[in-house]
Structures are given as C-alpha cells and as structure tokens.
Write an enzyme that holds these catalytic residues in place. Structure first.
Site, PDB file in Angstrom:
ATOM      1  N   GLU A   1      24.078  -1.697  -9.957  1.00 42.10           N
ATOM      2  CA  GLU A   1      25.189  -2.649 -10.097  1.00 42.10           C
ATOM      3  C   GLU A   1      25.558  -3.181  -8.731  1.00 42.10           C
ATOM      4  OE1 GLU A   1      28.814  -1.716 -12.214  1.00 42.10           O
ATOM      5  OE2 GLU A   1      27.693  -0.453 -13.613  1.00 42.10           O
TER       6      GLU A   1
ATOM      7  N   GLU B   1      28.463   5.887 -13.375  1.00 37.84           N
ATOM      8  CA  GLU B   1      29.537   6.205 -12.410  1.00 37.84           C
ATOM      9  C   GLU B   1      30.284   7.488 -12.760  1.00 37.84           C
ATOM     10  OE1 GLU B   1      31.978   2.662 -12.285  1.00 37.84           O
ATOM     11  OE2 GLU B   1      30.687   1.783 -10.765  1.00 37.84           O
TER      12      GLU B   1
HETATM   13  C1  BG6 Z   1      31.600  -0.746 -12.426  1.00 43.38           C
HETATM   14  C2  BG6 Z   1      31.418  -0.447 -13.885  1.00 43.38           C
HETATM   15  O1  BG6 Z   1      32.543   0.119 -11.917  1.00 43.38           O
HETATM   16  O2  BG6 Z   1      32.147  -1.960 -12.068  1.00 43.38           O
HETATM   17  C3  BG6 Z   1      31.326  -1.661 -14.785  1.00 43.38           C
HETATM   18  O3  BG6 Z   1      30.302   0.391 -14.108  1.00 43.38           O
HETATM   19  C4  BG6 Z   1      32.333  -2.695 -14.317  1.00 43.38           C
HETATM   20  O4  BG6 Z   1      31.515  -1.252 -16.103  1.00 43.38           O
HETATM   21  C5  BG6 Z   1      31.985  -3.095 -12.887  1.00 43.38           C
HETATM   22  O5  BG6 Z   1      32.403  -3.805 -15.148  1.00 43.38           O
HETATM   23  C6  BG6 Z   1      32.821  -4.196 -12.299  1.00 43.38           C
HETATM   24  O6  BG6 Z   1      34.177  -3.931 -12.432  1.00 43.38           O
HETATM   25  P1  BG6 Z   1      35.152  -5.002 -13.078  1.00 43.38           P
HETATM   26  O7  BG6 Z   1      36.474  -4.326 -13.199  1.00 43.38           O
HETATM   27  O8  BG6 Z   1      35.159  -6.149 -12.172  1.00 43.38           O
HETATM   28  O9  BG6 Z   1      34.547  -5.323 -14.408  1.00 43.38           O
END
Ligand code: BG6
Length: 482
Positions: free
Chosen positions: A381, A188
């Site tokens: 993701e 990201e």
């Molecule tokens: C992404 C990141 O933005 O979102 C991760 O690459 C992160 O590291 C994921 O864990 C989810 O966000 P959160 O705040 O729910 O953990």
C-alpha cells in the site's frame, strides 16, 4: 536496463470491505466494518468514525435504516469484478491485491461449512485475474470480522478467535491454493494499537483488563492465529508464498538531542515488533521489557514460543504513507505506543488530509527493513488520498497523484539500487473505494474514478484518470519511464 527486477510485481491494492459491497447478498452477513457509520462532521473532541465504542455500536444497531454505512456499499466490485479486472489488465497489472470477506464465506464465523455462493464468487474473481495473467495477492483479513464475533466474544480479545480464524484460513488454503500464489495473513496487524475496534473488532471498555493489556492480549491472539496459518500454508501449499504486514511508520527525531533520538529508536522498535515476531519467530526483548515496565501481563497461548518459531513468513509487507517526528519533550511527546504522530516536519509537504509526503522516507524504510530482515519486502500500500474533480467529458486530471507516485517509485528504484530486495508495489485503492479513516468517497486514491459520493449517490460508472495512462507506461517500461 531497468533497475527493477524483470519479474517485479506491479499492481494495485483493495480490500473487501471498502471495495466489494453486496454486504447481504448470497448468504453474506454483516461484518464489524459494516457498523462504522459516516459522520459528516466529526465533533470537536475528534470522534473518528472508525473508533466505534460499545455505546455507538448500540446506537448504530438501533438506527440501521437511518444511518449511512458506506462500507456496506463499497463500490460494487461484487457485481462489476469483470469490468474492474479488465481495467487492471489494461494498465498491465501483474498482481492484484484484494482481500476475502470472512463473513461472505462464514457469515457468523462459527459455521462448519462455508456459503457455496461466496466460495464461488472468489473462484470467479481469481479465474478472471488468471484470464489476463494477473496473480491475485490475497489478504486473509483486512480488518473485517463477522460482527457476530464482536457481539458475542468481543472480537480478538477472545482466544476463541484463534480457532475460528484458523478454521477459516485453512479452508482458504485448501480451496484456493492452486489459484492464489501470494498471501498475506493480516492487514496492518499493528493497527489494533491505534484503533481497537477497527483492528480487533472489540470494545476495550467491555474488557475487565486495562486498556493496553487488552489490546496487546488481542494482538497476541492475532500473532498466534497468523503463525498457525503460515505453518499450515507451508505444510500443505508449498507453491505459495505468505507474508505479514504492518503499517510502517518511519520515525525521525525532532532534534539531535540524544533524548529525542532514544525516543525515536523506541518508537521504531514499537512499530516493528509485530514484524520482528512474524519474520524472526519470537517477541523481541524490547517489547517484553516494555510490557514489564508498563505492567502489561499477557496470558500466553500454550506453546506460543514454538508456534511463533514455526510460523515465520516468506516476505515482509508494509503500507507506507507517511513518516512521523518524535520528541522526548513531554509537552510535545505522545506516549509510546501511540500510533500516528502529528508533529510537523517542516521538510515535507502535506496532503489535503495532513499526511506528510515523504518519498525519501520510503527509501530509508526499505533500507532499514533490508538490514533488519532477511526476506524480500513487498510494498502493498502507498498512495495519495486526494480530492478529484471530474470534468463534463469525464476526464480526471490528477497530475498531483502522478507526481506523488513518481517520487515514491523513484525512491523504490533508488532503494533497489542500494541493494534492497523489493518484490512488488501495489498502490492503494487502484480503483476508487471507500476510504477507511473517515469512511468516505471524497478521499480518492485510484487510477480509475468511480462515480459515487459519500451518501452512495451516483452511477458507480468507472472512468480512467490521467494517472491510469501514466501508470500503464510505468508498468510497460518496468519502471524506467516515470
Ligand atoms: C491503510 C489501510 O491503513 O490505509 C487501508 O490498510 C486504508 O484500508 C488506507 O484505506 C488509507 O487510509 P484512508 O483512511 O485514507 O482510507
């Protein structure tokens, strides 16, 4: 016949700082993530734990023993990797996304030679993956930098980071190129515009530049470091494929008022521009004009145009969690350049953390990217952060997660049917890990439950959730049975 290509890369994703633990073992030193502390109740001014200021950082250093730093613990993958990879294999994973902790190999970032035990740890992990036919997908930097670099040169604000980072990434390529086929340079990369501490390991208040200039200067350094890494990969490891990554936010206009549509278009350009650079090899004119209008002056790295052109990626990857709604109304609008927008979309349900659930947005994004870029897309993701309850007999009935993932996988299937070239899907936090935004274990994403709480209490035992068995079937049927 399945709509998914037969070699579709099904898997799951993690990052070292949220997953590994073992923060001071075998020569590793602390990273800047290890100084983000859990704040139980963010105050009314919305202090988010990840937005560490220099004053907070000093306070955290003074209270090392008293404060709760969950990223230091992760969920103990460092000691449990064999058990964890066996669980991934049981689900039928083809690919496992993980990151390498820079500070495990080069503890301060300045060492000429890496820590042998750190080097061996990742060899062990990759060998364990290959034992089961799982391809590692390695993110070279998932936010975390050796904290020494934050303290001494203000992280990515400094152009010296390019030299230190490429020393590290060239080592990774030379050492692991025969064990790792798929790579991502930066997690990201656009996140630095939202959180300069998280994404840049730096304090904007310490810079003599205006805030936005400082951030875009640091992002420029990251883009150069990424391009030099990609070029080296292409020259020395032709068998490997390397991608970039952004947090993708599909933006919708609040109304059909052309002013809202224009604001949305601008915001989409803003969201895409790091990928434009990494895929097409040049800054788009929209962002250069944005810099001009905002008086953002960049100290361009020598020869940067050639470097960017020579360092274009093989695939484009994204995280996809939710979409945003954009308004041109000054009372509603946030300044362009802001990252996460919270205008309500009445058509979408929201998660317990207020993130809009929008599988159709994923199909829109994939089509958009397919039209914009001529490279395969990897969704590295996606997922639902939720509260999970564990029963006395260690069952976790997470139908809500299955429902979320089913709808998103269906959207990918539809996008493939539309003609999009999607190479894989790795839902986030496949084994529960410390969530990033609020530095907590309460918000869980995994197919596997980890018995640990926000304070680090628990056995750290792993338990299969209902979604574990469901995802196994999805993979077995190559996405036919959802
Ligand atoms: C992404 C990141 O933005 O979102 C991760 O690459 C992160 O590291 C994921 O864990 C989810 O966000 P959160 O705040 O729910 O953990």
């Amino acid at each position: 016949m399945s709509k998914f290509p037969k070699d579709f890369l099904w898997g799951g994703a993690t990052s070292a700082s949220q997953f590994e633990g073992g923060c001071l073992e075998d020569g590793r030193k602390l990273s800047h993530m290890d100084y983000i502390r859990r704040i139980e109740k963010p105050d009314k001014e919305k202090v988010f734990p990840i937005n560490v200021t220099s004053a907070m950082f000093e306070d955290h250093k003074q209270h090392e023993q008293e404060y709760n730093f969950p990223f230091r613990r992760g969920v103990d993958f460092y000691h449990r990797y064999k058990e964890d990879i066996a669980l991934l294999h049981e689900m039928g994973f083809k690919v496992f996304r993980m990151s390498i902790a820079w500070s495990r190999l080069f503890p301060t970032g300045l060492e000429e030679k890496p820590c042998p035990k750190g080097v061996q740890f990742y060899h062990n992990v990759f060998q364990e993956c290959h034992k089961y036919g799982i391809e590692p997908l390695v993110t070279m930097i998932h936010y975390d930098i050796p904290v020494y670099l934050t303290e001494t040169i203000n992280g990515w604000e400094s152009p010296k980071m390019i030299e230190y980072f490429t020393h590290y990434t060239k080592f990774l390529i030379d050492e692991y190129k025969d064990e790792v086929k798929y790579w991502i340079t930066f997690n990201e990369i656009n996140m630095i515009m939202n959180s300069s501490y998280l994404g840049g390991g730096m304090f904007v208040e310490k810079s003599d530049k205006p805030k936005e200039t400082c951030i875009h200067q640091a992002l420029h350094h990251q883009l150069i470091a990424s391009a030099l890494t990609v070029k080296y990969m292409h020259e020395t490891a032709k068998q490997c494929l390397v991608g970039n990554m952004i947090a993708r936010l599909q933006n919708y206009p609040y109304t059909c008022n052309p002013a809202d549509v224009l604001a949305t278009q601008q915001q989409n350009q803003f969201n895409y521009f790091p990928t434009d650079i990494q895929v097409k090899g040049a800054y788009p004119s929209s962002i250069l004009n944005y810099y001009r209008r905002q008086n953002i002056t960049i100290d361009w790295y020598p020869n940067y145009e050639t470097i960017l052109k020579e360092g274009t990626v093989d695939f484009a990857s994204i995280s996809y969690y939710h979409t945003s709604v954009i308004s041109s109304d000054p009372d509603k609008a946030e300044p362009i350049g802001a990252f996460v927008r919270n205008l309500e979309n009445p058509y979408n349900k929201i998660t317990d953390w207020g993130w809009g659930i929008d599988p159709t947005g994923l199909r829109i994004t994939l089509n958009d990217m397919h039209d914009r870029y001529d490279v395969p897309i990897f969704i590295v993701e996606n997922g639902l952060g939720a509260h999970d309850e564990i029963t006395e007999d260690h069952k976790i009935h997470d139908e809500y997660r299955i429902e979320y993932l089913r709808a998103h996988i269906q959207a990918i299937k539809d996008a493939i049917d539309d003609g999009c070239d999607v190479m894989g899907y790795t839902p986030w936090g496949c084994i529960d890990l410390v969530s990033c935004g609020d530095c907590q274990m309460t918000k869980r994403y995994g197919f596997v439950y980890v018995d640990a709480d926000n304070e680090g209490n628990g056995t750290y035992q792993r338990y299969r959730k209902d979604s574990f068995y469901w995802y196994k079937k999805v993979i077995e049927s190559n996405g036919e049975i959802l």
